[in-house]
Design a protein around this motif. Structure first.
Motif, short mmCIF file in Angstrom:
data_model
loop_
_atom_site.label_atom_id
_atom_site.label_comp_id
_atom_site.label_asym_id
_atom_site.label_seq_id
_atom_site.Cartn_x
_atom_site.Cartn_y
_atom_site.Cartn_z
N LEU A 143 57.32 -22.28 -59.04
CA LEU A 143 57.40 -23.64 -58.51
C LEU A 143 56.99 -23.69 -57.05
O LEU A 143 57.57 -24.41 -56.23
CB LEU A 143 58.82 -24.19 -58.70
CG LEU A 143 59.31 -24.24 -60.14
CD1 LEU A 143 60.70 -24.82 -60.22
CD2 LEU A 143 58.35 -25.01 -61.03
N ALA A 144 55.97 -22.92 -56.73
CA ALA A 144 55.45 -22.86 -55.36
C ALA A 144 54.02 -22.38 -55.42
O ALA A 144 53.57 -21.80 -56.41
CB ALA A 144 56.29 -21.93 -54.48
N SER A 145 53.28 -22.63 -54.35
CA SER A 145 51.90 -22.16 -54.27
C SER A 145 51.88 -20.67 -54.00
O SER A 145 52.91 -20.04 -53.72
CB SER A 145 51.16 -22.90 -53.15
OG SER A 145 51.63 -22.46 -51.89
N ARG A 146 50.70 -20.08 -54.08
CA ARG A 146 50.56 -18.66 -53.76
C ARG A 146 50.83 -18.39 -52.28
O ARG A 146 51.05 -17.25 -51.89
CB ARG A 146 49.15 -18.18 -54.12
CG ARG A 146 48.88 -18.19 -55.61
CD ARG A 146 49.71 -17.16 -56.33
NE ARG A 146 49.56 -17.26 -57.78
CZ ARG A 146 50.14 -16.45 -58.65
NH1 ARG A 146 50.92 -15.49 -58.21
NH2 ARG A 146 49.97 -16.61 -59.94
N GLU A 147 50.81 -19.45 -51.49
CA GLU A 147 51.14 -19.32 -50.08
C GLU A 147 52.64 -19.51 -49.84
O GLU A 147 53.08 -19.64 -48.72
CB GLU A 147 50.32 -20.33 -49.27
CG GLU A 147 48.83 -20.03 -49.32
CD GLU A 147 47.99 -21.22 -48.91
OE1 GLU A 147 48.39 -22.37 -49.21
OE2 GLU A 147 46.93 -21.01 -48.30
N ARG A 148 53.39 -19.53 -50.96
CA ARG A 148 54.85 -19.64 -50.94
C ARG A 148 55.33 -20.96 -50.33
O ARG A 148 56.30 -21.00 -49.59
CB ARG A 148 55.46 -18.44 -50.21
CG ARG A 148 55.20 -17.12 -50.92
CD ARG A 148 55.77 -15.92 -50.19
NE ARG A 148 55.07 -15.69 -48.94
CZ ARG A 148 55.62 -15.77 -47.75
NH1 ARG A 148 56.88 -16.13 -47.63
NH2 ARG A 148 54.92 -15.52 -46.67
N PRO B 125 64.97 -19.53 -48.40
CA PRO B 125 65.33 -19.36 -49.82
C PRO B 125 64.20 -18.73 -50.61
O PRO B 125 63.07 -18.62 -50.14
CB PRO B 125 65.60 -20.80 -50.27
CG PRO B 125 64.80 -21.64 -49.32
CD PRO B 125 64.83 -20.93 -48.01
N MET B 126 64.52 -18.31 -51.82
CA MET B 126 63.56 -17.61 -52.66
C MET B 126 62.70 -18.60 -53.45
O MET B 126 63.07 -19.75 -53.67
CB MET B 126 64.30 -16.69 -53.65
CG MET B 126 65.39 -15.85 -53.00
SD MET B 126 64.79 -14.85 -51.63
CE MET B 126 64.27 -13.39 -52.48
N VAL B 127 61.53 -18.12 -53.86
CA VAL B 127 60.63 -18.93 -54.69
C VAL B 127 61.23 -19.06 -56.09
O VAL B 127 61.53 -18.05 -56.74
CB VAL B 127 59.24 -18.28 -54.78
CG1 VAL B 127 58.37 -19.01 -55.79
CG2 VAL B 127 58.57 -18.27 -53.41
N PRO B 128 61.44 -20.29 -56.59
CA PRO B 128 62.00 -20.45 -57.93
C PRO B 128 60.95 -20.24 -59.02
O PRO B 128 59.76 -20.51 -58.82
CB PRO B 128 62.51 -21.90 -57.93
CG PRO B 128 61.72 -22.59 -56.88
CD PRO B 128 61.31 -21.56 -55.87
N MET C 169 56.71 -24.69 -51.44
CA MET C 169 57.32 -25.35 -52.59
C MET C 169 56.47 -26.52 -53.08
O MET C 169 55.78 -27.19 -52.30
CB MET C 169 58.71 -25.85 -52.19
CG MET C 169 59.57 -26.34 -53.33
SD MET C 169 60.10 -24.97 -54.37
CE MET C 169 61.04 -25.88 -55.60
N LEU C 170 56.48 -26.75 -54.40
CA LEU C 170 55.77 -27.91 -54.95
C LEU C 170 56.29 -29.20 -54.31
O LEU C 170 57.48 -29.31 -54.03
CB LEU C 170 55.96 -27.99 -56.46
CG LEU C 170 55.37 -26.85 -57.31
CD1 LEU C 170 55.61 -27.15 -58.79
CD2 LEU C 170 53.90 -26.66 -57.04
N PRO C 171 55.43 -30.18 -54.08
CA PRO C 171 55.87 -31.45 -53.47
C PRO C 171 56.80 -32.21 -54.41
O PRO C 171 56.79 -32.01 -55.63
CB PRO C 171 54.56 -32.20 -53.22
CG PRO C 171 53.58 -31.59 -54.16
CD PRO C 171 53.98 -30.16 -54.31
N PRO D 152 64.25 -26.31 -50.78
CA PRO D 152 65.56 -26.53 -51.35
C PRO D 152 66.27 -25.21 -51.62
O PRO D 152 65.65 -24.14 -51.55
CB PRO D 152 65.24 -27.22 -52.68
CG PRO D 152 63.93 -26.64 -53.04
CD PRO D 152 63.19 -26.44 -51.75
N PRO D 153 67.57 -25.23 -51.93
CA PRO D 153 68.25 -23.99 -52.28
C PRO D 153 67.71 -23.39 -53.56
O PRO D 153 67.21 -24.10 -54.43
CB PRO D 153 69.71 -24.44 -52.45
CG PRO D 153 69.62 -25.90 -52.76
CD PRO D 153 68.43 -26.40 -51.98
#
Length: 212
Positions: free
Chosen positions: A157-162, A139-142, A164-166, A208-209
């Motif tokens: 809503l993700a790190s620079r390393e793609r 899925p894409m980075v939100p 997802m936030l915990p 997540p989606p």
């Protein structure tokens, strides 16, 4: 800044080797800056010799061409360092109802006074391991967009390393956003909480989606 409020940092920056990256960037940047200034000075002296034979190599006309070329290359180096720092040292944190995003420049917004907010998908894909995503694409980075009367804040809503936030940070962000009473707030909070709950339920699956 809201006094007495605890600051909670979000994992939107690089999560591995930050200290080493900091040292490398500044050390390499300092060496490159010194090298470019010296190169610019040498280039200026060379141009004086080529264009104005017999003239003092430190001067040409009313100004010092070597110093001018050294300054130009030094300024270009400063702009390059700003781009590098923007990509290497981003950050975001929540303090009460205030959201701060630092990505080259610092943007602060009071979520309680937001006029609208929405979730979007970026063109980046989350870095999903093969066992998790199977044969399908990740899925894409939100991206969270929050607007006030005078500014717009964008939060990946993700790190620079793609990554997802915990879940804990998604819940924290949802709680802060729940103070807003603007269009899109309820939907955004619901998506964040549902996403965090889904991540917890699926034993560490951090992907997540996409919101759209």
């Amino acid at each position: 800044m809201q006094s007495g409020m605890r600051r909670y940092y979000l994992a939107v920056g690089f999560q591995r080797g930050l200290a080493l990256r900091f040292v490398i960037v500044y050390l390499a940047g300092g060496l490159m800056a010194a090298g470019l200034v010296c190169s610019g000075f040498a280039l200026g002296k060379f141009l004086v010799r080529v264009v104005a034979d017999g003239v003092d190599p430190l001067y040409w006309g009313p100004f010092s061409l070597p110093l001018v070329t050294a300054m130009i290359l030094g300024v270009l180096m400063c702009f390059w360092m700003r781009v590098v720092l923007k990509s290497v040292f981003p950050g975001a944190w929540i303090e009460g109802t205030r959201l701060t995003v630092q990505d080259g420049r610092r943007s602060v917004i009071d979520l309680a006074a937001a006029r609208s907010m929405s979730l979007h998908s970026t063109i980046e894909r989350l870095a999903v391991p093969a066992p998790v995503c199977g044969a399908g694409p990740p899925p894409m980075v939100p991206l969270l967009l929050v607007y006030s009367e005078d500014r717009e804040v964008r939060l990946r809503l993700a790190s620079r390393e793609r990554v997802m936030l915990p879940p804990a940070q998604l819940f924290l962000l949802a709680n802060a956003l729940s103070a807003a009473r603007c269009p899109g707030a309820a939907e955004t909070v619901a998506w964040l909480r549902a996403t965090a709950a889904s991540m917890q339920a699926y034993s560490g699956n951090p992907y997540p989606p996409s919101p759209r």
